[in-house]
Write a protein that holds these residues in place. Structure first.
Motif: not given
Length: 375
Positions: A283-284, A287, A290-291
């Motif tokens: 997930s990190r 994310s 994604r960022r």
């Protein structure tokens, strides 16, 4: 019993109830309650004491040599514990015999003349020596019948020694009491078979008693009872040990199961924690991606906007725009159209404001002329 009946009984004893396929005999199994368990173990008092003075008659339960053969075959495969029933049967029989012996002793005490303790002890010594002589003579006869002549001769020599001791004991007993009282028959009850024995019995009478079927039958019953008690005790100890061993094995299995369960729980916990950590890392990382992708998209948009603005201001196209994608071309065309529409709108607004200003100026001039003409 005829020879044919004897052969049939022998076959039953050797081969059991199923020797000739007789279904009627197989209806009664050796495990049935109607079957005598003492007979299956060859220790029923009805069989041992048959033909004696204490013949008990026919047993109330079933006696069959074929069923005994079935039991002997089955007992080799598993434990049946019929010894418990036989022990109960023999104990009750021996208890009845002991009660009869005590009653006979009480009758002798009531009927015979009372003597002093010293004389009674001397008489008891004579009785014991008579019993020893009778047992030795019975044993010598048995050995002679079996063909062991040398051993029988040795026992007869021991009998002569005991006889000399008996003569001395009788002399002491005779000197300790009056002649009239000595001539009376002093009886004694046999502790084994509860039969009456006389103090003045000869050797032949003693040998017949101690070597007789009645006395030997009671000895056989008592010895069989002791052997069965020992067998029952050994089997109970073995069963207890087996139970204890099975219990320990069961406890060990339960402990192993608990350990495996705890280990599996720990492994599952570790697996869950690792999976959670992996999901968190994923997930990190997702994310972050994604960022990064959002930043890269925002940067691309900003670049495109700057590029579109620079293109709209300079009214010229870079040679690199030829190689742009169709999507970029559409976006740039839309930006150019929007810019043109804004410029047109601003120019029209400026023109309208100029016309309005000119109209106001002309009106003001007309008003001034009217004012001056009036004056």
């Amino acid at each position: 019993m005829s020879a044919q009946a004897q052969m049939r009984a022998l076959l039953d004893q050797l081969m059991g109830t199923a020797r000739d396929g007789d279904e009627t005999r197989q209806r009664v199994k050796f495990t049935d309650e109607r079957v005598c368990k003492s007979h299956l173990l060859n220790c029923c008092p009805h069989d041992i004491l048959s033909g004696t003075r204490m013949d008990l008659g026919e047993c109330a339960k079933t006696h069959d040599l074929a069923l005994r053969a079935d039991y002997e075959i089955a007992s080799k495969a598993r434990e049946l514990f019929f010894e418990l029933d036989a022990v109960d049967h023999l104990e009750s029989f021996i208890a009845d015999c002991d009660r009869r012996t005590e009653l006979a002793k009480k009758r002798l005490v009531e009927t015979q003349d009372e003597i002093s303790a010293e004389v009674a002890a001397k008489a008891e010594t004579v009785h014991e020596l008579n019993e020893e002589i009778g047992k030795l003579l019975a044993k010598a006869e048995q050995l002679g019948a079996e063909g062991n002549v040398d051993e029988a001769q040795l026992i007869l020599q021991e009998v002569e020694k005991v006889r000399s001791r008996k003569r001395d004991a009788e002399e002491e007993y005779r000197n300790s009491m009056p002649a009239s009282s000595f001539q009376q028959q002093k009886l004694r009850v046999c502790e084994v078979c509860s039969a009456y024995l006389g103090l003045h019995d000869n050797d032949r009478r003693l040998a017949d008693h101690f070597g007789g079927k009645l006395h030997l039958g009671f000895i056989q019953i008592r010895e069989k009872l002791e052997a069965l008690k020992k067998i029952v005790t050994d089997k109970q100890e073995k069963r207890n040990q087996d139970r204890l061993k099975r219990r320990e094995e069961k406890e060990k299995e339960e402990m192993m199961k608990k350990r495996t369960k705890s280990r599996s729980r720990e492994r599952s916990r570790e697996h869950r924690s690792r999976s959670r950590e992996r999901r968190r890392r994923r997930s990190r990382s997702s994310s972050r991606e994604r960022r990064r992708s959002s930043r890269s998209r925002s940067r691309d948009r900003e670049r495109k906007r700057r590029h579109s603005r620079s293109c709209s201001k300079g009214h010229r196209h870079e040679p690199s725009t030829i190689h742009k994608s169709s999507r970029d071309r559409e976006r740039s065309s839309r930006d150019h159209s929007r810019e043109r529409s804004r410029k047109r709108g601003s120019s029209e607004r400026r023109q309208d404001s100029r016309d309005q200003n000119g109209r106001t100026d002309s009106r003001r001039a007309q008003d001034r002329d009217r004012d001056t003409g009036g004056l």
